[in-house]
Design a protein around this motif. Structure first.
Motif, mmCIF file in Angstrom:
data_model
loop_
_atom_site.group_PDB
_atom_site.id
_atom_site.type_symbol
_atom_site.label_atom_id
_atom_site.label_comp_id
_atom_site.label_asym_id
_atom_site.label_seq_id
_atom_site.Cartn_x
_atom_site.Cartn_y
_atom_site.Cartn_z
ATOM 1 N N ASP A 11 -21.164 -2.863 10.410
ATOM 2 C CA ASP A 11 -20.519 -2.458 9.154
ATOM 3 C C ASP A 11 -21.560 -2.442 8.045
ATOM 4 O O ASP A 11 -22.016 -3.475 7.570
ATOM 5 N N THR A 45 -21.269 -1.705 5.001
ATOM 6 C CA THR A 45 -20.783 -2.035 3.659
ATOM 7 C C THR A 45 -20.867 -3.524 3.370
ATOM 8 O O THR A 45 -20.606 -3.945 2.248
ATOM 9 N N VAL A 46 -21.228 -4.332 4.365
ATOM 10 C CA VAL A 46 -21.291 -5.777 4.185
ATOM 11 C C VAL A 46 -22.601 -6.152 3.499
ATOM 12 O O VAL A 46 -23.668 -5.681 3.861
ATOM 13 N N SER A 60 -23.533 -13.978 5.575
ATOM 14 C CA SER A 60 -22.138 -14.159 5.961
ATOM 15 C C SER A 60 -21.569 -12.838 6.432
ATOM 16 O O SER A 60 -21.701 -11.820 5.765
ATOM 17 N N ARG A 61 -20.910 -12.864 7.589
ATOM 18 C CA ARG A 61 -20.325 -11.648 8.132
ATOM 19 C C ARG A 61 -18.806 -11.615 7.912
ATOM 20 O O ARG A 61 -18.123 -10.788 8.491
ATOM 21 N N LYS A 62 -18.278 -12.499 7.085
ATOM 22 C CA LYS A 62 -16.823 -12.592 6.941
ATOM 23 C C LYS A 62 -16.194 -11.310 6.392
ATOM 24 O O LYS A 62 -15.013 -11.069 6.587
ATOM 25 N N ASP A 63 -16.975 -10.484 5.691
ATOM 26 C CA ASP A 63 -16.433 -9.244 5.155
ATOM 27 C C ASP A 63 -16.578 -8.070 6.123
ATOM 28 O O ASP A 63 -16.153 -6.963 5.805
ATOM 29 N N ASP A 64 -17.190 -8.300 7.273
ATOM 30 C CA ASP A 64 -17.379 -7.258 8.281
ATOM 31 C C ASP A 64 -16.005 -6.804 8.790
ATOM 32 O O ASP A 64 -15.253 -7.588 9.361
ATOM 33 N N ILE A 65 -15.672 -5.542 8.559
ATOM 34 C CA ILE A 65 -14.363 -5.026 8.954
ATOM 35 C C ILE A 65 -14.151 -5.102 10.451
ATOM 36 O O ILE A 65 -13.047 -5.344 10.931
ATOM 37 N N GLN A 79 -13.223 -8.622 11.330
ATOM 38 C CA GLN A 79 -11.826 -8.839 10.954
ATOM 39 C C GLN A 79 -10.890 -8.207 11.982
ATOM 40 O O GLN A 79 -9.891 -8.811 12.390
#
Length: 128
Positions: free
Chosen positions: A70, A72-73, A78-83, A86
């Protein structure tokens, strides 16, 4: 045995490949065999819950392959925003939830003898 096809997968972000579908079908066949069902005992077409489980397994595999891609991260460690991460977590939970209530009846065609099937045996234990 094909339980699920590409047409059964509906996700606006993930694009499942034929290899994901093949994995899901093999996964479901293994699950059916764990209940003691032979391929000729399986319902055709499969039940809606089996089709949903197959689509979720295919999406989970696809999402796992995409984690880390992804763009956009933010690269803050931190990869917590990786769609895709998720999506993977969503499909992992969905698969676990669907599997927790599976039985041979979900796989078997009507009229299949259930004797000795179900994957669970009961052993009575007592102290003397």
């Amino acid at each position: 045995m094909d339980f699920v096809a590409l047409d059964d997968v509906h996700d606006n972000i993930l694009t499942c490949l034929e290899s994901d579908i093949t994995y899901a079908n093999d996964y479901l066949l293994h699950k059916a065999e764990s209940f003691g069902l032979a391929e000729d005992d399986l319902a055709v077409p499969c039940s809606p819950v089996i089709r949903q489980l197959g689509a979720a397994v295919a999406c989970r595999v696809c999402a796992a392959a995409m984690v880390g891609s992804d763009s956009t991260v933010m690269m803050d460690g931190s990869r917590k925003d990786d769609i895709y991460l998720q999506k993977y977590n969503i499909y992992k939970e969905l698969v676990a939830g669907l599997e927790s209530s599976l039985s041979y009846a979900d796989f078997a065609k009507p009229g299949t003898d259930t004797a000795g099937k179900g994957g669970v045996g009961v052993i009575r234990l007592s102290r003397s």
